[in-house]
Design an enzyme around this catalytic site. Structure first.
Site, mmCIF file in Angstrom:
data_model
loop_
_atom_site.group_PDB
_atom_site.id
_atom_site.type_symbol
_atom_site.label_atom_id
_atom_site.label_comp_id
_atom_site.label_asym_id
_atom_site.label_seq_id
_atom_site.Cartn_x
_atom_site.Cartn_y
_atom_site.Cartn_z
ATOM 1 N N ARG A 63 0.843 -1.220 0.000
ATOM 2 C CA ARG A 63 0.000 0.000 0.000
ATOM 3 C C ARG A 63 0.868 1.257 0.000
ATOM 4 O O ARG A 63 0.456 2.329 -0.412
ATOM 5 C CB ARG A 63 -0.997 0.004 1.169
ATOM 6 C CG ARG A 63 -1.901 1.234 1.172
ATOM 7 C CD ARG A 63 -3.207 1.051 1.961
ATOM 8 N NE ARG A 63 -3.041 0.306 3.194
ATOM 9 C CZ ARG A 63 -2.466 0.789 4.300
ATOM 10 N NH1 ARG A 63 -2.034 2.028 4.334
ATOM 11 N NH2 ARG A 63 -2.331 0.036 5.370
ATOM 12 N N TYR A 116 -17.192 14.808 -15.390
ATOM 13 C CA TYR A 116 -17.496 13.386 -15.289
ATOM 14 C C TYR A 116 -18.553 13.207 -14.177
ATOM 15 O O TYR A 116 -18.439 13.834 -13.112
ATOM 16 C CB TYR A 116 -16.216 12.622 -14.959
ATOM 17 C CG TYR A 116 -16.418 11.141 -14.897
ATOM 18 C CD1 TYR A 116 -16.652 10.416 -16.054
ATOM 19 C CD2 TYR A 116 -16.393 10.474 -13.687
ATOM 20 C CE1 TYR A 116 -16.855 9.052 -15.995
ATOM 21 C CE2 TYR A 116 -16.598 9.099 -13.627
ATOM 22 C CZ TYR A 116 -16.827 8.398 -14.783
ATOM 23 O OH TYR A 116 -17.033 7.057 -14.722
ATOM 24 N N ASP A 188 -8.261 17.058 -15.443
ATOM 25 C CA ASP A 188 -8.585 15.671 -15.764
ATOM 26 C C ASP A 188 -8.286 15.493 -17.256
ATOM 27 O O ASP A 188 -9.011 16.001 -18.107
ATOM 28 C CB ASP A 188 -10.064 15.401 -15.441
ATOM 29 C CG ASP A 188 -10.473 13.961 -15.727
ATOM 30 O OD1 ASP A 188 -9.850 13.316 -16.604
ATOM 31 O OD2 ASP A 188 -11.433 13.475 -15.090
ATOM 32 N N LYS A 213 -9.204 4.243 -19.314
ATOM 33 C CA LYS A 213 -9.562 4.655 -20.669
ATOM 34 C C LYS A 213 -8.346 4.487 -21.601
ATOM 35 O O LYS A 213 -7.903 3.381 -21.800
ATOM 36 C CB LYS A 213 -10.093 6.080 -20.633
ATOM 37 C CG LYS A 213 -11.088 6.358 -19.475
ATOM 38 C CD LYS A 213 -12.384 5.573 -19.566
ATOM 39 C CE LYS A 213 -13.214 5.576 -18.284
ATOM 40 N NZ LYS A 213 -13.531 6.878 -17.725
HETATM 41 C C1 LIG Z 1 -14.017 7.397 -16.490
HETATM 42 C C2 LIG Z 1 -13.670 8.755 -16.077
HETATM 43 C C3 LIG Z 1 -13.365 9.048 -14.736
HETATM 44 C C4 LIG Z 1 -13.464 8.009 -13.634
HETATM 45 O O1 LIG Z 1 -12.563 6.985 -13.813
HETATM 46 P P1 LIG Z 1 -12.784 5.471 -13.254
HETATM 47 O O2 LIG Z 1 -11.553 4.790 -13.682
HETATM 48 O O3 LIG Z 1 -14.026 4.948 -13.914
HETATM 49 O O4 LIG Z 1 -12.946 5.574 -11.779
HETATM 50 C C5 LIG Z 1 -12.994 10.337 -14.429
HETATM 51 N N1 LIG Z 1 -12.926 11.300 -15.371
HETATM 52 C C6 LIG Z 1 -13.226 11.057 -16.663
HETATM 53 C C7 LIG Z 1 -13.150 12.163 -17.656
HETATM 54 C C8 LIG Z 1 -13.593 9.776 -17.052
HETATM 55 O O5 LIG Z 1 -13.910 9.542 -18.331
#
Ligand SMILES: *Cc1c(COP(=O)(O)O)cnc(C)c1O
Length: 398
Positions: A63, A116, A188, A213
């Protein structure tokens, strides 16, 4: 493990393959070993004590750090031109560790208009239970951002392109506003990946990814990453990462390392395919509107060219027949999969108002520009003729 950080002069694809790892020092293995271990043995009590005291580097407990995860962190730091990076169990674990790591009760967060869905959910939770307020702002120009700031603003939090409307925020402008006032700027960068956009190079402080992603790219891992200055990353590592505990598993880190090796070729193909699909949809008589930064008619086309190295793989569109036509079309698709998420090699299609953004109240959704008829498409890396063929046949039912 020996860490090899190739010089900044190397290109993005070279970095994606080589940064953070040379070879396994024990065996010479080319692939990064999966250190599937929870804990690490100390050779003596004194060694353990020194590691806990921070007087000697070395692993303690997974961790707090794991060699496989560390390679991934080094790679993303190199790609994002950041001093350091931290890996998390999900994108939302990264978002929550960063936000909770930076704010105090009484602080204020200014966000881009369009977030998001779960990030929006987290902000509401912070407001309702922890006394951290926020508001959403279009961020169209510097004056609008400055006027929306409060004296207690701690963070400017931005998604660009905004999910799912694809509107852009000028990152150089945001960085300038933040720097002048000592406000953290957090971006982000999920929709672009570090291959197409590097906010830290443009002056922003921190970057967050849902590595689920484009970084993973294959639809088989849920993971998150944050990258930024060493001092801030150390602080987050020792507080909200260590104590909330949303860390990434070694096996998942391995899959992301493997995914990153093809980031460049995947992103080039995502961009190429999305451009062709956007142009096809634009020309289709049943399509009312297409939102894709690579279309010359896109209102922020010039900004897109200035801050992005490509226009990305995601687009959204609306049909002339509205929501009902959209549902009829989506149900007839066979190659394009009806699924949330994005950035996979597979093409994915979803309906934000009833799926990813259903948590956002209808009125707030409208303010974000998410109409009920809006459909989001994450264009994969299949043969683009096949994707267009699938969309074309499904549109005859719209
Ligand atoms: C999918 C997504 C998230 C969250 O990510 P997870 O891996 O599903 O927790 C945050 N910001 C954006 C722009 C996303 O597409």
């Amino acid at each position: 493990m020996r860490v090899n950080q190739p010089g900044a002069e190397y290109g993005r694809s070279t970095q994606a393959i080589h940064a953070g790892y040379d070879r396994d020092p024990a065996t010479g293995a080319l692939a990064v070993p999966i250190y599937q271990t929870s804990t690490f043995v100390f050779s003596s009590v004194a060694e353990g004590a020194k590691r806990f005291a921070g007087e000697e580097s070395g692993y303690i407990y997974s961790r707090l750090g794991n060699p496989t995860v560390h390679v991934l962190e080094q790679k993303v730091a190199a790609l994002e031109k950041a001093e350091a990076a931290l890996a998390f169990a999900s994108g939302m674990a990264a978002v929550s560790a960063v936000l909770l790591g930076l704010v105090r009760t009484g602080d204020y967060i200014l966000c881009s208009k369009g977030l998001y869905g779960c990030t929006y959910g987290l902000l509401r939770l912070l407001r309702e239970r922890f006394g951290v307020d926020y508001s959403l702002c279009h961020m169209k120009d510097e004056q609008e951002v400055i006027h929306s700031l409060q004296p207690n603003t701690r963070i400017i939090y931005v998604e660009t392109p905004v999910n799912p409307t694809m509107e852009l925020v000028d990152l150089r402008m945001i960085a300038k506003v933040g720097k002048e006032r000592g406000i953290y700027t957090v971006v982000d960068n999920t929709f672009m990946s570090p291959y197409l956009q590097r906010p830290i190079e443009l002056g922003c402080d921190l970057v967050i990814h849902s590595a689920t992603k484009y970084i993973g790219g294959h639809g088989d891992v849920v993971a998150g990453i944050a990258a930024g200055p060493q001092k801030l990353m150390d602080e987050i590592r020792m507080t909200t990462q260590k104590d909330m505990g949303g860390i990434l598993a070694p096996m998942d880190a391995y899959l992301l390392i493997r995914g990153l090796k093809t980031l460049g070729v995947r992103m080039d193909r995502h961009c190429e395919n999305a451009q062709k699909v956007a142009e096809f949809l634009c020309a289709h008589p049943k399509v009312a509107q297409v939102f894709y930064p690579g279309l010359p008619g896109f209102p922020q086309y010039e900004l897109a060219k200035k801050q992005m190295d490509g226009f990305g793989g995601c687009l959204s569109f609306e049909l002339k027949g509205g929501l009902d036509a959209g549902i009829r079309m989506m149900n007839r698709l066979s190659l394009c999969k009806r699924a949330v998420s994005l950035g996979d090699v597979d093409t994915l299609i979803q309906h934000p108002a009833s799926m990813t953004h259903s948590i956002v109240p209808a009125e707030e959704r409208r303010k974000m520009g998410i109409t009920d008829g809006l459909i989001r498409l994450s264009v994969g890396i299949e043969d683009v003729e096949d994707l267009i063929g699938d969309l074309e046949q499904a549109l005859t039912f719209a």
